[in-house]
Design a protein around this motif. Structure first.
Motif, PDB file in Angstrom:
ATOM      1  N   MET A   1       8.064  50.647  26.013  1.00 28.16           N
ATOM      2  CA  MET A   1       6.878  49.872  25.591  1.00 28.16           C
ATOM      3  C   MET A   1       6.771  49.895  24.062  1.00 28.16           C
ATOM      4  SD  MET A   1       5.128  48.307  27.729  1.00 28.16           S
ATOM      5  CE  MET A   1       3.810  47.179  27.443  1.00 28.16           C
ATOM      6  N   ILE A   2       6.909  51.095  23.522  1.00 27.84           N
ATOM      7  CA  ILE A   2       6.836  51.244  22.057  1.00 27.84           C
ATOM      8  C   ILE A   2       7.965  50.457  21.411  1.00 27.84           C
ATOM      9  CG2 ILE A   2       6.901  52.924  20.159  1.00 27.84           C
ATOM     10  CD1 ILE A   2       5.882  54.926  22.419  1.00 27.84           C
ATOM     11  N   CYS A   3       9.152  50.621  21.956  1.00 28.82           N
ATOM     12  CA  CYS A   3      10.304  49.874  21.433  1.00 28.82           C
ATOM     13  C   CYS A   3      10.005  48.408  21.377  1.00 28.82           C
ATOM     14  CB  CYS A   3      11.520  50.059  22.354  1.00 28.82           C
ATOM     15  SG  CYS A   3      12.064  51.737  22.429  1.00 28.82           S
ATOM     16  N   LEU A   4       9.392  48.006  22.517  1.00 34.33           N
ATOM     17  CA  LEU A   4       9.074  46.577  22.623  1.00 34.33           C
ATOM     18  C   LEU A   4       8.128  46.185  21.504  1.00 34.33           C
ATOM     19  CD1 LEU A   4       9.797  44.393  24.750  1.00 34.33           C
ATOM     20  CD2 LEU A   4       7.496  44.720  25.687  1.00 34.33           C
TER      21      LEU A   4
ATOM     22  N   LEU B   1       7.667  47.758  18.656  1.00 28.81           N
ATOM     23  CA  LEU B   1       8.363  47.839  17.371  1.00 28.81           C
ATOM     24  C   LEU B   1       9.236  46.618  17.144  1.00 28.81           C
ATOM     25  CD1 LEU B   1       9.387  51.594  17.014  1.00 28.81           C
ATOM     26  CD2 LEU B   1       8.037  50.224  15.419  1.00 28.81           C
ATOM     27  N   ALA B   2       9.952  46.325  18.149  1.00 21.52           N
ATOM     28  CA  ALA B   2      10.831  45.154  18.057  1.00 21.52           C
ATOM     29  C   ALA B   2      10.049  43.917  17.733  1.00 21.52           C
ATOM     30  CB  ALA B   2      11.590  44.985  19.373  1.00 21.52           C
ATOM     31  N   LEU B   3       8.960  43.810  18.419  1.00 23.86           N
ATOM     32  CA  LEU B   3       8.112  42.631  18.201  1.00 23.86           C
ATOM     33  C   LEU B   3       7.608  42.634  16.756  1.00 23.86           C
ATOM     34  CD1 LEU B   3       6.063  42.220  21.495  1.00 23.86           C
ATOM     35  CD2 LEU B   3       7.427  40.483  20.348  1.00 23.86           C
ATOM     36  N   LEU B   4       7.202  43.830  16.269  1.00 22.05           N
ATOM     37  CA  LEU B   4       6.691  43.912  14.899  1.00 22.05           C
ATOM     38  C   LEU B   4       7.761  43.488  13.907  1.00 22.05           C
ATOM     39  CD1 LEU B   4       4.510  47.141  14.880  1.00 22.05           C
ATOM     40  CD2 LEU B   4       3.792  44.787  14.448  1.00 22.05           C
TER      41      LEU B   4
ATOM     42  N   ASN C   1      17.802  33.155   9.435  1.00 16.99           N
ATOM     43  CA  ASN C   1      17.350  32.581  10.735  1.00 16.99           C
ATOM     44  C   ASN C   1      18.249  33.023  11.865  1.00 16.99           C
ATOM     45  OD1 ASN C   1      15.521  31.192  12.147  1.00 16.99           O
ATOM     46  ND2 ASN C   1      16.389  29.165  11.792  1.00 16.99           N
ATOM     47  N   THR C   2      19.516  32.918  11.653  1.00 20.90           N
ATOM     48  CA  THR C   2      20.488  33.298  12.670  1.00 20.90           C
ATOM     49  C   THR C   2      20.306  34.767  13.036  1.00 20.90           C
ATOM     50  OG1 THR C   2      21.945  31.743  11.596  1.00 20.90           O
ATOM     51  CG2 THR C   2      22.925  33.153  13.279  1.00 20.90           C
ATOM     52  N   ASN C   3      20.128  35.569  12.025  1.00 23.68           N
ATOM     53  CA  ASN C   3      19.930  37.002  12.247  1.00 23.68           C
ATOM     54  C   ASN C   3      18.722  37.252  13.139  1.00 23.68           C
ATOM     55  OD1 ASN C   3      22.133  37.601  10.701  1.00 23.68           O
ATOM     56  ND2 ASN C   3      20.994  38.152   8.857  1.00 23.68           N
ATOM     57  N   LEU C   4      17.700  36.562  12.746  1.00 25.54           N
ATOM     58  CA  LEU C   4      16.442  36.728  13.518  1.00 25.54           C
ATOM     59  C   LEU C   4      16.637  36.362  14.999  1.00 25.54           C
ATOM     60  CD1 LEU C   4      13.448  37.464  13.188  1.00 25.54           C
ATOM     61  CD2 LEU C   4      12.995  35.034  12.909  1.00 25.54           C
ATOM     62  N   LYS C   5      17.300  35.230  15.191  1.00 22.03           N
ATOM     63  CA  LYS C   5      17.571  34.771  16.567  1.00 22.03           C
ATOM     64  C   LYS C   5      18.272  35.849  17.360  1.00 22.03           C
ATOM     65  CE  LYS C   5      17.898  29.766  16.356  1.00 22.03           C
ATOM     66  NZ  LYS C   5      18.914  28.729  16.036  1.00 22.03           N
ATOM     67  N   ILE C   6      19.278  36.392  16.765  1.00 26.26           N
ATOM     68  CA  ILE C   6      20.059  37.402  17.468  1.00 26.26           C
ATOM     69  C   ILE C   6      19.168  38.587  17.838  1.00 26.26           C
ATOM     70  CG2 ILE C   6      21.959  39.091  17.184  1.00 26.26           C
ATOM     71  CD1 ILE C   6      23.255  36.836  15.365  1.00 26.26           C
ATOM     72  N   THR C   7      18.373  39.007  16.867  1.00 25.81           N
ATOM     73  CA  THR C   7      17.457  40.124  17.113  1.00 25.81           C
ATOM     74  C   THR C   7      16.544  39.815  18.289  1.00 25.81           C
ATOM     75  OG1 THR C   7      17.408  40.273  14.737  1.00 25.81           O
ATOM     76  CG2 THR C   7      15.888  41.733  15.950  1.00 25.81           C
TER      77      THR C   7
ATOM     78  N   VAL D   1      13.731  43.965  26.930  1.00 25.72           N
ATOM     79  CA  VAL D   1      12.403  43.979  27.579  1.00 25.72           C
ATOM     80  C   VAL D   1      12.508  43.549  29.042  1.00 25.72           C
ATOM     81  CG1 VAL D   1      10.166  42.814  27.603  1.00 25.72           C
ATOM     82  CG2 VAL D   1      11.097  43.691  25.477  1.00 25.72           C
ATOM     83  N   THR D   2      13.256  42.478  29.278  1.00 23.62           N
ATOM     84  CA  THR D   2      13.423  41.972  30.636  1.00 23.62           C
ATOM     85  C   THR D   2      13.964  43.052  31.561  1.00 23.62           C
ATOM     86  OG1 THR D   2      13.936  39.840  29.694  1.00 23.62           O
ATOM     87  CG2 THR D   2      14.388  40.123  32.057  1.00 23.62           C
ATOM     88  N   VAL D   3      14.942  43.671  31.105  1.00 26.36           N
ATOM     89  CA  VAL D   3      15.561  44.692  31.947  1.00 26.36           C
ATOM     90  C   VAL D   3      14.559  45.787  32.291  1.00 26.36           C
ATOM     91  CG1 VAL D   3      17.263  46.555  31.915  1.00 26.36           C
ATOM     92  CG2 VAL D   3      17.914  44.249  31.178  1.00 26.36           C
TER      93      VAL D   3
END
Lengths: 890, 283
Positions: free
Chosen positions: A1-4, A6-9, A165-171, A179-181
């Motif tokens: 959840m936290i990872c999620l 953080l990732a989102l941030l 932009n490309t970098n962001l997409k990949i991230t 998250v899905t998993v």
């Protein structure tokens, strides 16, 4: 959840940065390009404007020039500040500034000044040396390199952006996958746990449904989470539902028993039978409300598993627990009853129920009934709830059944009354019909009999007539033989007298030898002549008379002119009157008809005879004839009533010798004169009046005489006109049919008494028992009072009569016959005759075997009798008859 | 003019006469009930009464109902054949019967009595009581017949309304009843029920005097106030039927207002008691 998170941030941060860069590129670069182009344009405007002015001299061209001249520095400054972060470009720009200023001041301004000054040469010189163009060229070149460089910068920045932009997409993709998993894994775990529990619940519910709502099934859950709570809630719901459903079911079952029950006792019994097992009660009893006068009483209506004598029959309001429950309108629940309170008996033994439930049945706020149940184990809450629910239903059922019973009773009663009315009306109809028919029959019979009687009467009359006739004949025969002998005697006498003189005188004349002188002979001859004339008249009269008697005289009715009569009479008798020196007159009344119908010749004959007589017996005075209309009363007297034709009264009055009263009847008989001597004195045959009377009869008239001896006589002749039928016409009597009175229809239906119950016949009736035997009195009074009859006792007839005299409202009297002081016969006679109580039913009580007693009873006025010893039912039967109001018959 | 306006006393018009003829003819042809020879005045009154009771406008409408609905038939039949009767009606008749006729019956080995037109049976029970009191119940058979089935049903019950029992009691006593009348009945609040009297020897049956013939030879025939409803021809016919049903020396009793004046010729009766209308067939 936290990872999620953080990732989102991170992604968010990156997205913001990227956005900023994009903004920068789009805003800064566009502005830089724009301003560079603006400056370039300014330069171009100045050049064009300067050249236009120079060529044309038109000041108009100076406008763009001046405009551009004013704005370029602004643009420059803006651009300069924009390029603050880009030193190389700033320097390039700074390098361009002196070039512009140089151009403006050296060429642009100069050219314009020179033009203004009209220094064409200088201008031409200026333009010809192309210096200005070189500056301009230089400027353009620098601008181009600036723009190129700037474009390159922009491109670099865009490329950088793309990369970012490309970098962001990949991230982002990576994040999503992670998250899905994680989510899927968690969801799978959770759902597995929930579904399992729910499945269990559903399975249980299914099983409940499939097992026809077996609410006893419960859900078993091993977990200790919310699902367990759910299951427990479900279980408690099921319990509640089970209770509810039990109540519902019980109510429905009990409601069903009400159908078709029309009797409240039966209803109570059915209610108990159904409800007791439901309440697990071993005993039950229902008390129903009954209003007795002002009192409310609860009467036992039905019991469950009870012997009749085991319970109290009724309770008043407030009496006992039953009465109290009714008064308080509340349920009494009593447990731990003492053992001796009540025993439940079975075949094997007895035990005591320890729990008691007493519940009032309320309906419309009124306690219609009270039920009581006894059970071995305590009553449960659902039992109370059930009773509570049933209260209203049972109450309404009782009320409706009672209502229905009442309606049925009334219906039955009205049916009975209707039928009775129908029957009575039919009977009345039949009665009146039969009366009518009997009347008809009677009438027919009467008519027949009347006819018979009439014909019999007719026959009798005829017989009588025949007899009378026979008698008449015989009388006449007698008379006629008498008459004949009289007649012959008279006639011989009458004939002999003149004949005698004739014979003697004729003999004297025959033997006359001359010694008779002529006078004597003449005298003798005159006498013989007179005698012969008399004889001749006499023979004529006799002939007339015999003709009349033989019916050989024909009456020829013709019109007779009355006006001619006086003249005719005068002509005939004036000479006689003159000869005898008598006054003679004929007086005719004015209202006499001119003409009447009769036989004129006979009328003349009669009048001639009468007048002859009158003149014959009158020596002095007068003879008067009066012709007038007969007075009706006289006509009626002499000719019978109902004469319609005119009747003449012709009277002949003389002042002669008159006729003695005792002789006035016989003068009309043949050969009769007032006295034998008169014959000699007055002569005549003595037949004149006889003939007159006969003729008068033939003419339908009458002849009367009034006379006073010495003063004269009046003969009156009544002669009817015979124009119309001789017989008086019968008045056409209208046959007034005897109006047979119709039988009086009994319109009034006798008041229908309420015969719906036996009680009403007896209750409140007042009976007088006249009896001296104490045992009988006791037996009868007891029996009668049981029926609600009010009995008074009199020990003998005397007392009974006194009592009846005092109070006349007894409905029935029982009368013993043999009693001291005054017996039954005498008492009954007194009651009927002295007290005038003819309608009061008196039933004689007679001793069996006493012959003739019955008749004596009836004679004394008993209405009915009954022989002792009698059976009480017979007595009641008889009383029903004599206490029932009777329909009027006939 | 409407039919309702007519009163009872208005003589029937021609049309109504025709209608009544048709009704009687229909009644006869469809059901065999022959009222054609009844006295018209009485019939007309009863038919018109029925017509009004059924709220029908015409007699023809009544005929239509009668031909198609047996319920109407029954009501009309009841109207046409209803008769008035009471126990010991004309007590002197029963007294005369008891005192004068019974002694002559005593020696017979068997006595058969026919109540022709017994209606609701009052006279039948009266006679049965009388016969029982005279000790002849054992050898007497009473046959009671009437055309009206409803009346017969009522007669079989032997229940008579209390409201008339006082009169019946008086009649019984006047007719020379030997016991207390109450010995013969029991009562409830409505009726007096006569004990089964001569039960074995009492037969009720339907019989139509108009159409049915003789069914036995009797020593006594009571036909009281029955023939007054018949016209003269029918009276004669019934008289012949009664005469032919009577044993030699048997008695016929008629209603107090009926006479043998209208008997057909050739019936050899002796006036046994003319006042009470008891006639004896000559041997």
């Amino acid at each position: 959840m936290i990872c999620l998170v953080l990732a989102l941030l991170i992604v968010m941060n990156r997205m913001t940065a990227l956005q900023k860069e994009v903004d920068f590129v789009s805003q800064h670069d566009l502005e830089v390009h724009d301003l560079a182009n603006q400056i370039q344009k300014n330069m171009l405007d100045m050049e064009t404007g300067m050249r236009g002015y120079v060529i044309t001299g038109d000041e108009q061209y100076l406008e763009p020039y001046n405009q551009a001249n004013r704005s370029w520095l602004d643009n420059y400054n803006k651009l300069h500040s924009l390029l603050a972060k880009n030193g190389s470009q700033q320097r390039t720009l700074e390098e361009m500034k002196p070039l512009i200023i140089n151009w403006v001041s050296n060429y642009g301004e100069a050219a314009i000044q020179q033009k203004k000054a009209g220094n064409i040469a200088a201008l031409n010189k200026q333009f010809n040396n192309h210096k200005e163009e070189k500056v301009m060229e230089q400027l353009r070149t620098q601008f181009t390199s600036f723009l190129t460089k700037e474009k390159k910068l922009t491109n670099e920045r865009i490329n950088e952006l793309r990369q970012n932009n490309t970098n962001l997409k990949i991230t982002l993709y990576a994040l999503v996958v992670v998250v899905t998993v994680i989510t899927l894994a968690t969801a799978f775990f959770l759902s597995h746990s929930i579904v399992n529990t729910i499945r269990e619940v559903v399975k249980t519910i299914h099983s409940i449904t499939e097992s026809k709502v077996d609410l006893t099934t419960r859900i078993h859950v091993k977990t200790k989470d919310e699902t367990r709570e759910l299951a427990e809630a479900m279980n408690s719901l099921l319990s509640s539902l089970e209770k509810q459903s039990w109540i519902q079911k019980s109510v429905t079952e009990i409601s069903l028993i009400y159908q078709g029950i029309t009797d409240v006792t039966e209803l109570s019994r059915a209610f108990l039978t159904k409800l007791a097992p439901m309440l697990e009660a071993v005993y039950g009893v229902v008390y129903l409300r009954k209003d007795q006068d002002d009192d409310t009483v609860y009467v036992k209506a039905a019991g469950y598993a009870l012997a009749d004598d085991q319970t109290a029959a009724s309770f008043r309001l407030g009496e006992g627990v039953i009465g109290q429950a009714a008064a308080d309108k509340r349920i009494f629940l009593i447990d731990q009853l003492p053992e001796e309170h009540f025993k439940m008996t079975t075949g094997l033994g007895a035990s005591s129920p320890r729990n008691l439930l007493v519940a009032p049945i309320l309906y419309d706020g009124r306690v219609e009934a009270v039920v009581e149940f006894a059970a071995l184990q305590p009553f449960q809450s659902q039992h109370l709830t059930l009773l509570d629910v049933l209260q209203d239903k049972f109450g309404s059922a009782i009320t409706s059944v009672l209502g229905r019973m009442e309606v049925e009773r009334l219906l039955g009663e009205s049916q009975v009354l209707t039928e009775e009315l129908q029957t009575q009306s039919e009977e009345l109809q039949a009665q009146s019909e039969e009366l009518q028919m009997q009347q008809d029959q009677l009438q027919t019979t009467n008519e027949f009999l009347a006819m018979e009687k009439q014909s019999a009467e007719q026959r009798a009359v005829e017989l009588k007539k025949a007899k009378d006739e026979l008698e008449e004949y015989s009388r006449k025969l007698q008379e006629s033989s008498q008459y004949k002998s009289d007649f012959l005697a008279n006639m011989s006498h009458e004939l002999r007298t003149p004949l005698n003189s004739i014979i003697i005188l004729s003999q004297m004349l025959m033997e006359n030898d001359g010694e008779m002188d002529m006078d004597e002979v003449k005298e003798s001859a005159r006498v013989v002549h007179t005698a012969g004339g008399d004889l001749l008249r006499m023979i004529d009269d006799i002939l007339d008379l015999s003709k009349i008697e033989a019916g050989k005289i024909e009456i020829l009715t013709d019109e007779v002119n009355v006006t001619e009569l006086p003249q005719m009479l005068q002509n005939m008798f004036d000479p006689v009157a003159a000869k005898k020196n008598l006054a003679f007159e004929v007086v005719t009344a004015p209202d006499v008809p001119d003409v009447i119908a009769t036989d004129g010749q006979r009328l003349q004959q009669i009048l001639k005879n009468l007048l002859s007589n009158a003149f014959k017996f009158t020596e002095k005075g007068s003879v008067t004839v009066r012709i007038e209309l007969a007075e009706p009363e006289k006509t009626a007297e002499y000719l019978g009533t109902n004469r319609r034709e005119p009747v003449l009264a012709i009277s002949v009055t003389d002042t002669g010798i008159g006729i003695p009263h005792d002789k006035q009847e016989i003068i009309f008989d043949a050969f009769q004169q007032v006295d034998g001597t008169t014959n000699r004195q007055y002569g005549g045959t003595g037949l004149g009046l006889s003939i007159c009377r006969e003729f008068t009869h033939l003419l339908g008239g009458a002849l009367t005489v009034e006379s006073e001896p010495g003063e004269g006589s009046t003969f009156t002749l009544y002669i009817p006109s015979r124009l119309e039928s001789e017989k008086p016409e019968l008045l056409a009597r209208e046959e007034v049919a005897v109006s047979l009175s119709e039988p009086v229809e009994q319109e009034e239906v006798p008041p229908l008494e309420d015969t719906s119950s036996d009680e009403q016949i007896f209750k409140g009736k007042k009976v007088l028992l006249v009896e001296d035997d104490g045992r009988n009195v006791f037996a009868l009074v007891t029996a009668l009072e049981k029926k609600g009859v009010a009995v008074q006792v009199a020990e003998n007839g005397k007392v009974a009569v006194d009592m009846l005299q005092e109070q006349g409202d007894f409905d029935l009297v029982f009368m013993d016959i043999m009693m001291p002081v005054m017996g039954g016969y005498e008492a009954m006679k007194l009651i009927r005759e002295e007290l005038g109580m003819h309608e009061l039913p008196i039933i004689a009580l007679t001793a069996k075997g006493m012959k003739g007693e019955r008749d004596k009873c009836m004679d004394a006025g008993a209405s009915d009798y009954i022989m002792k010893p009698f059976n009480i039912n017979q007595l009641f039967s008889l009383m029903r008859v004599w206490l029932t109001e009777q329909v009027e018959s006939e | 003019m409407s039919f309702e306006e007519e009163t009872e006393t208005t003589p029937l018009n021609e049309l109504e006469q025709i209608e009544i003829n048709l009704l009687l003819e229909g009644l006869y042809q469809k059901y065999g009930y022959d009222f054609r020879s009844y006295v018209r005045t009485s019939l007309s009154r009863r038919i018109i009464h029925r017509m009004r009771a059924e709220r029908l406008p015409t007699i023809t409408a009544l005929l239509e109902k009668i031909l198609h609905d047996p319920a109407y038939l029954e009501r009309l039949l009841n109207d046409l054949s209803i008769r008035m009767t009471e126990m010991y009606r004309d007590p002197s008749f029963f007294a005369a019967f008891r005192n004068e006729v019974v002694p002559l019956l005593r020696d017979l080995p068997e006595i058969r009595i026919w109540h022709a037109g017994c209606a609701t049976g009052e006279e039948v029970y009266s006679m049965a009581i009388l016969i029982q009191e005279e000790g002849l119940a054992e050898k007497t058979k009473i046959y009671a017949t009437d055309i009206n089935e409803k009346a017969l049903r009522s007669a079989r019950k032997g229940a008579f309304p209390l409201e008339k029992m006082q009169q019946y009691t008086k009649n019984y006593l006047r007719a020379g009843g030997k016991k207390a009348f109450s010995e013969y009945y029991t009562t409830d609040h409505q009726f007096a029920y006569f004990h089964p009297i001569m039960e074995d020897n009492l037969t009720f049956a339907q019989h139509n005097l108009v159409t049915d013939g003789s069914f036995n030879e009797f020593h006594v025939i009571l036909c009281r106030n029955v023939m007054i409803y018949f016209n003269n021809d029918l009276q004669q016919k019934v008289h012949r039927l009664l005469y032919n049903s009577l044993a030699d020396g048997g008695f016929v009793g008629l209603g107090s207002k009926e006479s043998i004046l209208f008997m057909p010729p050739g019936l050899d009766y002796e006036e046994f008691n003319a006042t009470e209308r008891i006639y004896q067939k000559r041997k």
